[in-house]
Every structure is written in structure tokens, then in C-alpha cells.
Design a protein around this motif. Sequence first.
Motif, PDB file in Angstrom:
ATOM      1  N   LYS A  82       0.831  -1.212   0.000  1.00 21.82           N
ATOM      2  CA  LYS A  82       0.000   0.000   0.000  1.00 21.82           C
ATOM      3  C   LYS A  82       0.862   1.258   0.000  1.00 21.82           C
ATOM      4  O   LYS A  82       0.555   2.232  -0.693  1.00 21.82           O
ATOM      5  CB  LYS A  82      -0.920   0.016   1.214  1.00 21.82           C
ATOM      6  CG  LYS A  82      -1.879   1.205   1.225  1.00 21.82           C
ATOM      7  CD  LYS A  82      -2.777   1.212   2.440  1.00 21.82           C
ATOM      8  CE  LYS A  82      -2.058   1.794   3.644  1.00 21.82           C
ATOM      9  NZ  LYS A  82      -2.979   2.061   4.771  1.00 21.82           N
TER      10      LYS A  82
ATOM     11  N   TYR B 155       0.721   4.189  -2.919  1.00 21.88           N
ATOM     12  CA  TYR B 155       0.477   5.599  -2.631  1.00 21.88           C
ATOM     13  C   TYR B 155       1.636   6.461  -3.132  1.00 21.88           C
ATOM     14  O   TYR B 155       1.432   7.554  -3.665  1.00 21.88           O
ATOM     15  CB  TYR B 155       0.285   5.804  -1.123  1.00 21.88           C
ATOM     16  CG  TYR B 155      -1.098   5.439  -0.619  1.00 21.88           C
ATOM     17  CD1 TYR B 155      -1.764   4.308  -1.097  1.00 21.88           C
ATOM     18  CD2 TYR B 155      -1.740   6.200   0.344  1.00 21.88           C
ATOM     19  CE1 TYR B 155      -3.009   3.955  -0.630  1.00 21.88           C
ATOM     20  CE2 TYR B 155      -2.999   5.865   0.819  1.00 21.88           C
ATOM     21  CZ  TYR B 155      -3.630   4.733   0.320  1.00 21.88           C
ATOM     22  OH  TYR B 155      -4.876   4.397   0.778  1.00 21.88           O
TER      23      TYR B 155
ATOM     24  N   ASN C   8      -3.934  15.386  -3.825  1.00 19.42           N
ATOM     25  CA  ASN C   8      -5.373  15.322  -4.100  1.00 19.42           C
ATOM     26  C   ASN C   8      -5.687  14.376  -5.257  1.00 19.42           C
ATOM     27  O   ASN C   8      -6.601  13.555  -5.179  1.00 19.42           O
ATOM     28  CB  ASN C   8      -5.918  16.718  -4.416  1.00 19.42           C
ATOM     29  CG  ASN C   8      -6.068  17.578  -3.177  1.00 19.42           C
ATOM     30  OD1 ASN C   8      -6.365  17.059  -2.106  1.00 19.42           O
ATOM     31  ND2 ASN C   8      -5.852  18.875  -3.313  1.00 19.42           N
ATOM     32  N   LYS C   9      -4.905  14.486  -6.348  1.00 14.60           N
ATOM     33  CA  LYS C   9      -5.150  13.628  -7.508  1.00 14.60           C
ATOM     34  C   LYS C   9      -4.808  12.175  -7.200  1.00 14.60           C
ATOM     35  O   LYS C   9      -5.476  11.257  -7.678  1.00 14.60           O
ATOM     36  CB  LYS C   9      -4.350  14.132  -8.710  1.00 14.60           C
ATOM     37  CG  LYS C   9      -4.858  15.455  -9.247  1.00 14.60           C
ATOM     38  CD  LYS C   9      -4.046  15.925 -10.453  1.00 14.60           C
ATOM     39  CE  LYS C   9      -4.564  17.255 -10.987  1.00 14.60           C
ATOM     40  NZ  LYS C   9      -3.765  17.756 -12.125  1.00 14.60           N
TER      41      LYS C   9
ATOM     42  N   ALA D  83      -5.120  10.836  -4.258  1.00 12.03           N
ATOM     43  CA  ALA D  83      -6.230  10.379  -3.420  1.00 12.03           C
ATOM     44  C   ALA D  83      -7.436   9.995  -4.262  1.00 12.03           C
ATOM     45  O   ALA D  83      -8.117   8.994  -3.989  1.00 12.03           O
ATOM     46  CB  ALA D  83      -6.600  11.471  -2.415  1.00 12.03           C
ATOM     47  N   GLU D  84      -7.717  10.779  -5.306  1.00 12.85           N
ATOM     48  CA  GLU D  84      -8.831  10.469  -6.204  1.00 12.85           C
ATOM     49  C   GLU D  84      -8.615   9.129  -6.892  1.00 12.85           C
ATOM     50  O   GLU D  84      -9.535   8.318  -7.006  1.00 12.85           O
ATOM     51  CB  GLU D  84      -8.989  11.574  -7.250  1.00 12.85           C
ATOM     52  CG  GLU D  84      -9.510  12.886  -6.693  1.00 12.85           C
ATOM     53  CD  GLU D  84      -9.560  13.978  -7.753  1.00 12.85           C
ATOM     54  OE1 GLU D  84      -9.347  13.655  -8.941  1.00 12.85           O
ATOM     55  OE2 GLU D  84      -9.796  15.138  -7.393  1.00 12.85           O
ATOM     56  N   GLN D  85      -7.394   8.884  -7.363  1.00  8.27           N
ATOM     57  CA  GLN D  85      -7.094   7.620  -8.041  1.00  8.27           C
ATOM     58  C   GLN D  85      -7.214   6.438  -7.093  1.00  8.27           C
ATOM     59  O   GLN D  85      -7.671   5.362  -7.474  1.00  8.27           O
ATOM     60  CB  GLN D  85      -5.683   7.655  -8.627  1.00  8.27           C
ATOM     61  CG  GLN D  85      -5.278   6.343  -9.300  1.00  8.27           C
ATOM     62  CD  GLN D  85      -3.818   6.328  -9.719  1.00  8.27           C
ATOM     63  OE1 GLN D  85      -3.311   7.297 -10.284  1.00  8.27           O
ATOM     64  NE2 GLN D  85      -3.128   5.234  -9.449  1.00  8.27           N
ATOM     65  N   LEU D  86      -6.802   6.640  -5.840  1.00  3.40           N
ATOM     66  CA  LEU D  86      -6.757   5.562  -4.857  1.00  3.40           C
ATOM     67  C   LEU D  86      -8.058   5.418  -4.069  1.00  3.40           C
ATOM     68  O   LEU D  86      -8.155   4.559  -3.193  1.00  3.40           O
ATOM     69  CB  LEU D  86      -5.598   5.809  -3.881  1.00  3.40           C
ATOM     70  CG  LEU D  86      -4.198   5.814  -4.509  1.00  3.40           C
ATOM     71  CD1 LEU D  86      -3.190   6.450  -3.562  1.00  3.40           C
ATOM     72  CD2 LEU D  86      -3.772   4.393  -4.875  1.00  3.40           C
ATOM     73  N   TYR D  87      -9.040   6.288  -4.350  1.00  2.00           N
ATOM     74  CA  TYR D  87     -10.324   6.270  -3.649  1.00  2.00           C
ATOM     75  C   TYR D  87     -10.135   6.397  -2.135  1.00  2.00           C
ATOM     76  O   TYR D  87     -10.686   5.630  -1.345  1.00  2.00           O
ATOM     77  CB  TYR D  87     -11.112   4.987  -3.982  1.00  2.00           C
ATOM     78  CG  TYR D  87     -11.428   4.854  -5.442  1.00  2.00           C
ATOM     79  CD1 TYR D  87     -12.473   5.563  -6.015  1.00  2.00           C
ATOM     80  CD2 TYR D  87     -10.671   4.016  -6.262  1.00  2.00           C
ATOM     81  CE1 TYR D  87     -12.766   5.449  -7.372  1.00  2.00           C
ATOM     82  CE2 TYR D  87     -10.955   3.900  -7.617  1.00  2.00           C
ATOM     83  CZ  TYR D  87     -12.000   4.625  -8.159  1.00  2.00           C
ATOM     84  OH  TYR D  87     -12.283   4.519  -9.507  1.00  2.00           O
ATOM     85  N   THR D  88      -9.352   7.374  -1.746  1.00  4.67           N
ATOM     86  CA  THR D  88      -9.123   7.649  -0.337  1.00  4.67           C
ATOM     87  C   THR D  88      -9.047   9.161  -0.148  1.00  4.67           C
ATOM     88  O   THR D  88      -9.324   9.917  -1.079  1.00  4.67           O
ATOM     89  CB  THR D  88      -7.837   6.956   0.155  1.00  4.67           C
ATOM     90  OG1 THR D  88      -7.740   7.121   1.579  1.00  4.67           O
ATOM     91  CG2 THR D  88      -6.596   7.528  -0.515  1.00  4.67           C
ATOM     92  N   SER D  89      -8.685   9.614   1.048  1.00  5.21           N
ATOM     93  CA  SER D  89      -8.630  11.045   1.328  1.00  5.21           C
ATOM     94  C   SER D  89      -7.216  11.585   1.170  1.00  5.21           C
ATOM     95  O   SER D  89      -6.234  10.840   1.295  1.00  5.21           O
ATOM     96  CB  SER D  89      -9.126  11.323   2.749  1.00  5.21           C
ATOM     97  OG  SER D  89      -8.245  10.750   3.698  1.00  5.21           O
ATOM     98  N   GLN D  90      -7.121  12.891   0.901  1.00  8.67           N
ATOM     99  CA  GLN D  90      -5.816  13.530   0.778  1.00  8.67           C
ATOM    100  C   GLN D  90      -5.005  13.418   2.066  1.00  8.67           C
ATOM    101  O   GLN D  90      -3.797  13.104   2.016  1.00  8.67           O
ATOM    102  CB  GLN D  90      -6.005  14.994   0.355  1.00  8.67           C
ATOM    103  CG  GLN D  90      -4.693  15.751   0.131  1.00  8.67           C
ATOM    104  CD  GLN D  90      -4.195  16.448   1.392  1.00  8.67           C
ATOM    105  OE1 GLN D  90      -4.994  16.720   2.290  1.00  8.67           O
ATOM    106  NE2 GLN D  90      -2.903  16.717   1.474  1.00  8.67           N
TER     107      GLN D  90
END
Length: 316
Positions: free
Chosen positions: A12, A16, A27-28, A30-37
Motif C-alpha cells: 500500500k 500511494y 489530491n489527484k 487520493a482520487e485515483q486511490l479512492y481515499t482522502s488527501q
Amino acid sequence: MDKKGEQLLEIKQLEYFVATADHGSLNKAAEQLYTSQPNVSKVIANLEKELGVSLFERNSRGMKITEQGNLLYGYARSILKNSNMIRALVQKRTGSSFCVSGYQSSMLTRLMADIYKNYKDKGIKFGYREGTVEEITDDVSEHVSEIGIVYLAHSQLPCFRHIMWHKKLEYHPLADLGICIYMGRNHPWYHRDYLEFDELKKLKFIEGTEDFFAMEHHIERISVGAVQMENLNNAVCTNSDYMINNMLKHTDVCCMGVDFVLKDYEIHEIKALKVKNCEKFLTFGYVKQKKKDMSPEALFYISKLKSKLEGYNESL
């Protein structure tokens, strides 16, 4: 921490790290990984602490990878690729998956939708992986994908077949194809029916992932009449299908593709222009494991692909 006091990295953490390096933004990533910044930031900070190095320089524009980060990046990508292969091998042994490797292609991925509809009640997990010729053939050689769809210049076939022999793969050609040029409504030539071969030098192109077998790298060897191609003007470089589509839709940049186009692009106001008198210098086909029978799913996929090719040729 293990008995020797050495910190063991987690998959993991590497995922990341690679996502952040690829996007240059927490931020981007986080969007790809479906998690928070904040979660991505925490994982990266812990990884840097464990390794004792700074992997990124933080500034107002985002995350810039450091020299130490670049050293880790290549190894991290390799580890993640091997991790995915292990997962794919386990799935393969259960007989519950079917995966194809190929290029960024609306047509090839559309066929995956067709095969899903035909086999959706069989409990099969479907996959489609994009990559270069090397990555596609690696996927098939390492049992990640059952078949790989490739195209390359005829002049590259001797080299390619040598690689196939080493990887214990077979190449099955399906068609000889030329090229077409994709462009969007913002291009001044959008309403034309075709291009002259020597006009390609006047266009600005999107260059895809580095690939020794890419047609862009060999088109300068192709001559039609007295015209000899020079290097193309590659104004944009990306491995993102979304980036390619947005550049075509909103700018005057073009993209080169094989002359085998579905009508799907027209709804996005993207047009494929033929190149007049361009020889069919590309061979298009699939690779598979040597002396290994294909699954019903693979046979279905190839039969659908052949039908598309035959239907397209009859419409010319």
C-alpha cells in the motif's frame, strides 16, 4: 519492524508513493486511490520516516519528486507490477478470469464489453490492460493476460518474432493496415475527407508511451512516391487516454492511429481522416502462449475482432 530492526515496506505504501509521483499531487493521488488527501499524506510521511529520506519536495504547485524518490520509483513500479502478476496467476489457476492486453483503444475495449455480456453469468472476472508492445507481450508471457493485441511495422517483424521466440509466444497476424489521423472539431482541417501524406509534417501530434515498436517511430522510413517523411512534430506526450481525448476535442493537436476505426468517436466530434495513398505498412494481430489452446472466451474475442476487421474492409 522485523527481528533485525529493518522496516518492511507495505504494498500500500508503494501504491500511494507511485500514485503521488505520477500525478504530482496528493489530491489527484487520493482520487485515483479512492481515499482522502490526508490519508495519502500520512502514508507518504510514514514511508519517508521509515526510509530516512525525503521522497518529495512540497510547494504551492504540488509534489515534486526528489532524487532519492526517483531512485525508489523504478523499483516500486517493478514491485507493484510483480504483485499484480502474482494476483493474476492465483486468479488464473482458479479458472475464473479472462484478461486481454492491448493498446489504448475504444475498439478493443468495446469488444471486452461484448464478451462480458456473453459470459457474464459464468462467474468470470474480466480484465483489460493497456501498455506498449513490450508490456503487452510480457503480460502474455507471464500469464497475466491470455492474449495480447499488437500492431507494428512490417519492417519490425524479424526483430519482433525473435522476441516472441525468447518469450515462448506465437504471433498470429490478422490484417495489414495503414494509418489514419484523429482530429477534433477545433482543427482547421476537421471537415476534410483525407490528408496527403506530406501534410503530416505540418501537424502537431500527441505522442504516446515510449515504445520501440510504435508506428510513429518508424513512419519516417515510409515513402510514397517522391515524398519521404521526416520526424513528426510531437507537441504533447502522455500515456492517458483521457488526456488524448481532451486534447483532440479541445485543441488543434492530432493523434495517429491504425486505419481501423469504429463510429464511436463521431459522437465526441472526433474524426479519423485517411491518409491518401498510404501503404499498409502495419501488421495487426494477436499473441498467445506457444502451443497452448485458447479458452472459449479468447476464441470468442478473436472471432469478434476478425468480424470487425472483415466488416471494416468491406465498407471501404
